[in-house]
Design a protein around this motif. Structure first.
Motif: not given
Ligand SMILES: Nc1ncnc2c1ncn2[C@@H]1O[C@H](COP(=O)(O)OP(=O)(O)OP(=O)(O)O)[C@@H](O)[C@H]1O
Ligand SMILES: [Mg+2]
Lengths: 386, 381, 228
Positions: A284-285, A288-296, A379-380, A383, C58, C82-83, C85-86, C93, C97, C99, C111, C114
């Protein structure tokens, strides 16, 4: 990125037990690797440090060891005067040595083993200034001196002991050190005495000289070729001579490599388990990071880093575990002369670096698939994970 | 019950497989090391049963003894046959480091009687009688040399020695099979001829009629040459071998210590897995306790699962070693003739796995048993 | 630029489970004006979260088009999305969520990593966001040291720290007691009014929905509008 790495490091502390066990596994691998390589390095360093680059050994042609070399006095006399070697007011500095193999029992009464007895003249000390005898004593008559490490590996080699070999008893009058060079594994005896005792009158095994310049080796060999008496002789550098006797080290390196490889595999699989669990528990973390916009890629690097860090820490612990063997005395068979060589485990900074590297690599390789799985998970799906 | 353990073990298939593989790889390594240790022991054991004794120069093997001793030793009571040998230590000319072969010059006539634990190819010793440069080579040594150097029976090969300055040319006449599978035997009279007939012998093998006469023979032979120009040291084949092993240094201790490190590593991996399993099942264990399972029963279930996983690892790792290191199949290039898994090495490997399974399962099981039901139910995260 | 911040045009979303495919959203169209505070309601399984995820970039629709702030996000690549989104969206949520190993401050800072902001600038933004949600004094606390309501407010701070144009909240009060829920809703309202944030909030709670400026009902993949 700093914060992400902080995130990884803190997580290592959160699951301490798992981190510690994985780390300890890697530490075992690195410790075993270092101990084996320290052994090999100890043997290699004899070849690397014995003599100096200008020293040369003259042997009988066709042999590659002092064991089987015989140089009659006439040949030795002539070789002494061919020139190109260092001199002092008394003439050229040439050590005439007789190399004899004897067998002595162990201090604990265990099965006996071979060791080297070197018959020497005063010149032996002139050419090997690194040999330092307690109290500056010299072997004379039945008085002999013994390389210090040998006294612990063989019976009757302590100062004051009487030791029997050849046809009579000899008195140990002193120990000597030689900066870890090959001589430390030898017993030194007065040359004429041992020649008489071993029925090797008028012969020696080898001549040791110091060249004026490195290029002189070729010239020396050419000179030797010119006379009928010395035609049977050849010179090579002392370094090359002893480097040729470190075959055991190569074997150890191969065996050590094999063992390290298998162990790394075992530890790597363990690290993989740990990291799969970490990636699973933190799905889930990650989502979340991915949803925030962090890439793979960030996720991949972050988990690789986390796993490599466990490996590195394990490597560091392994180094700590292995370090105490540094300097420990031991012995092994020299496969050329079939005698025992005393040496000490040697851990170099470079080896520690390689050890750390192996640790990090085991961690990174073990963590790669889990990190990839974390990065590739949609991502989904992440999550939704509980 | 067994079904439940089995099912539990495979709930996280990937983790179980990884653990089994990890344990397997390490146990394979451990088995390899055990093989090494036991090959040394077996070598000594087989030598212990031998009726042969060795006579060498009292100072060390590098000093020669006179040829004339042959007859004198043969005359000692209870000695049935004597053979003079010289260790040539053969290396292939130009490829000194490539193959290890114990090349030995030996008196031809006593060969068959002396080496009754070797099987010589029929007629090969007769052929050697007619060929000064003839040699017999161990079957395994020939196989390896064939692969690497193209050696064949009937070929002439050139060998050099780390001890002697001459080269020798040997005509391969046939093969033999026996404990030392790296052996090459050739005629001592050929070596004498090459060296200009010095009449020198490296060491003598002597065969004694009965085991109880061995100490007496050793004493008598050495007494006979005491205070002579060349004094001797006579010892059993086992003692002779031990002194070679002694010179290898403390390798056995080293191997044992590495073995311990390997066991520690297996334990870490297995214990880590079981700790992860325990964490995941905290709630489930509490629920089972609610259903009436006792702490003990749950602990037994859990530890059994741990043991099952390690034993599966052992099945792969130790099993693989048993298949790979079969007698006569694997001998580390001829240097370790007894390098194979014995029942006792196999058992040791399995016992280590059992112990690892027990210990790895016990710690989390005890922690789980201590936890109260309420506590377990609360910890849902 | 039109007045609409987000435009959903003819979006269909299918999920494949095993071989069978379920249609969750069918030819759905929706315009969200700038400055809107939209509450999305509907029975469980009606596709609210799905729609929100599509807006957040997403998830991708099976067909149709979604445009947010003038940019069409359907069909964008992984990295570009991704970019995007940021910069553009903030997501809140139901289960916060946060950390667990990062402090409130660090969670909010996440965030900003980024962006190309300096450390000092980041600090300023984080403190400002925490100030807005009323938790500047809790910046050094870890999530487990906070109450649920506080955690959600930190999550909101994290969502607004990059100053996105669109805030998406999936049942933000679903796990909270009445008082905490009220605080969170007040906060969202304030963000909408004072900071002109466009908000889309999924909720099951009519009282929560009442705080929005507009309520939409999602039923069987179709939208039904109700006046707020
Ligand atoms: N990844 C997925 N794979 C398959 N089906 C899915 C997936 N995600 C959602 N669904 C299905 O899509 C439908 C809508 O799901 P969604 O989560 O959008 O509903 P929701 O309106 O948010 O419901 P709730 O109010 O319970 O949160 C459900 O029937 C769900 O089972
Ligand atoms: Mg939902």
């Amino acid at each position: 990125m700093g914060l992400i790495l902080k995130y990884n490091i803190r997580n290592l502390f959160v699951r301490r037990v798992s981190t510690l066990m994985t780390l300890a596994g890697v530490a075992m691998v690195v410790a075993v690797f270092l101990v084996l390589m320290a052994l090999a390095q100890g043997i290699l360093s004899i070849g690397e440090t014995t003599g100096d680059p200008l020293q040369a050994i003259i042997l009988q042609k066709g042999t590659n060891a002092e064991t089987s070399s015989g140089i009659p006095d006439e040949a030795a006399d002539e070789a002494e005067n061919v020139g190109m070697v260092e001199r002092d007011p008394n003439g050229p500095i040439v050590a005439r040595d007789l190399f004899i193999v004897i067998m002595l029992p162990r201090p604990d009464g265990g099965a006996p083993a071979n060791l080297v007895v070197r018959g020497v003249t005063g010149r032996a000390f002139d050419i090997r200034p690194e040999v330092k005898v307690d109290g500056g004593k010299r072997p004379r008559g039945s008085d002999i001196i013994v390389g210090r490490p040998l006294s612990k590996r063989f019976a009757h080699l302590n100062v004051g002991d009487k030791v029997h070999f050849g046809k009579r008893d000899w008195n140990v009058i002193g120990h000597f050190d030689a900066d870890g060079q090959a001589w430390e594994s030898e017993v030194w005896v007065d040359l004429p005495e041992i020649q008489a005792d071993a029925n090797r009158k008028n012969t020696v095994s080898s001549l040791f000289v110091r060249l004026n310049r490195p290029e002189d080796l070729e010239a020396l060999n050419e000179q030797l070729e010119k006379s009928a008496n010395t035609k049977q002789l050849k010179a090579m550098t002392v370094r090359d001579y002893f480097k040729g006797q470190t075959g055991t080290a190569q074997m150890l390196q191969v065996v050590g490599g094999f063992i390290t490889f298998l162990l790394s595999l075992g530890a790597g699989l363990g690290a993989m388990n740990t990291m799969y669990a970490a990636v699973g528990n933190r799905a889930r973390e990650i989502g979340t990071l991915r949803a925030l916009g962090f890439g793979r890629f960030t996720i991949l690097v972050s988990f690789l880093f986390e796993s490599a860090l466990i490996g590195l820490a394990g490597g560091a612990l392994g180094c700590l575990i292995a370090l105490p063997v540094n300097g420990l005395q031991t012995g092994t068979m020299n496969w050329v002369s079939f005698t025992e060589t005393a040496f000490s485990f040697r851990i170099t900074p470079a080896m520690l670096g390689v050890g750390l590297g192996i640790g990090g690599l085991v961690g990174a390789v073990g963590g790669f698939l889990p990190a990839l799985a974390a990065a590739r998970r949609p991502i989904l799906a992440s999550l939704r994970a509980t | 019950m067994l079904r439940l353990i089995w099912k539990n073990a495979w709930r996280s298939r990937r983790r179980t497989v990884l653990t089994i593989l990890s344990v397997a790889v390490s146990l394979f390594l451990l088995s390899t090391m055990l093989c090494y240790l036991s090959s040394g022991e077996q070598q000594l054991e087989s030598a212990g049963a031998s009726l042969r004794v060795v006579t060498r120069h009292q100072t060390s093997l590098t000093f020669f003894l006179p040829e004339a001793y042959t007859a004198k030793i043969a005359a000692v009571p209870h000695v049935t046959v004597v053979q003079g040998c010289v260790w040539w230590g053969g290396q292939i000319k130009g490829k000194e480091m490539s193959l290890f072969m114990s090349t030995i010059a030996a008196d031809l006539e006593p060969t068959e009687k002396m080496w009754d634990d070797y099987r010589f190819e029929p007629g090969v010793l007769d052929k050697m009688r007619g060929e000064l440069r003839g040699a017999v080579i161990a079957r395994r040594a020939l196989e390896r040399a064939r692969e690497q150097e193209g050696w064949e029976i009937g070929k002439t090969v050139t060998m050099t020695s780390p001890i002697f300055k001459h080269d020798i040319e040997l005509l391969l006449l046939g093969t033999c099979e026996g404990p030392d599978e790296s052996i090459v035997l050739f005629r001592r009279d050929y070596l004498e001829k090459v060296r200009g007939n010095p009449g020198q012998i490296g060491y003598f093998w002597a065969r004694v009629d009965k085991a109880e006469n061995i100490p007496g023979v050793c004493r008598d032979v050495d007494a006979m040459f005491a205070n002579s120009e060349s004094e001797t040291k006579t010892e059993t084949e086992k003692a002779f071998m031990q002194s070679f092993m002694s010179m290898m240094g403390n390798i056995e201790d080293l191997v044992r210590n590495i073995g311990l490190a390997v066991v520690a590593m297996i334990l870490m991996v297995a214990a880590n897995t079981m700790a992860m399993v325990a964490r995941e099942r905290t709630t489930e264990h509490a629920v089972m306790r609610c259903l009436g399972f006792t702490r003990g029963r749950i602990a037994v279930l859990f530890i059994s699962e741990s043991v099952l996983i390690s034993l599966l690892g052992a099945a792969v790792g130790v099993g693989g070693a048993v298949l790979l290191y079969r007698p006569g199949k694997f001998d580390a290039g001829g240097m370790a003739p007894f390098f194979h898994m014995t029942p006792s090495t196999t058992a040791t490997g399995l016992l280590v796995a059992l112990g690892v399974g027990l210990v790895a399962g016990a710690a989390p099981a005890i922690a789980a048993a201590r936890r109260s039901v309420v506590d377990g139910l609360r910890r849902v995260d | 630029m039109s007045d609409a911040l987000a435009e959903v045009t003819g979006v269909t979303k299918d999920y494949k489970r095993d071989k069978q495919s379920i249609r969750v959203l069918e030819a759905l169209s929706l315009t969200i004006p700038r400055g809107d505070f939209l509450a999305l309601m509907g029975p469980s399984g009606s596709g609210k979260t799905t729609l929100l995820n599509l807006l957040a970039g997403i998830d991708q629709p099976t067909s149709g088009k979604i445009t947010v702030d003038g940019k069409t996000i359907t069909g964008l690549g992984e990295g570009a999305l991704a970019k995007w989104r940021s910069r553009t969206t903030g997501f809140i949520f139901q289960l916060y969520n946060l950390i667990p190993v990062l402090t409130a401050y660090e969670n909010v800072e996440l965030p900003l990593l980024l962006t190309s902001l300096s450390r000092a600038e980041r600090r300023q933004h984080v403190m400002q966001a925490l100030d807005i949600v009323g938790l500047s004094d809790r910046s050094k606390h870890f999530p487990r040291q906070l109450s649920g309501g506080q955690e959600q407010r930190v999550a909101i701070a994290r969502a607004i720290v990059v100053d996105p144009v669109l805030l998406l909240a999936d049942e933000p009060t679903g796990d909270l007691d009445a008082k905490s829920a009220d605080e969170v809703l007040t906060l969202l309202q304030r963000l909408n009014r004072e900071f002109r944030k466009t908000i889309v909030m999924v909720t099951h709670d009519p009282k929560a929905a009442a705080r929005a400026t507009r309520i939409l009902h999602l039923e069987k993949g179709q939208l039904v509008e109700t006046a707020a």
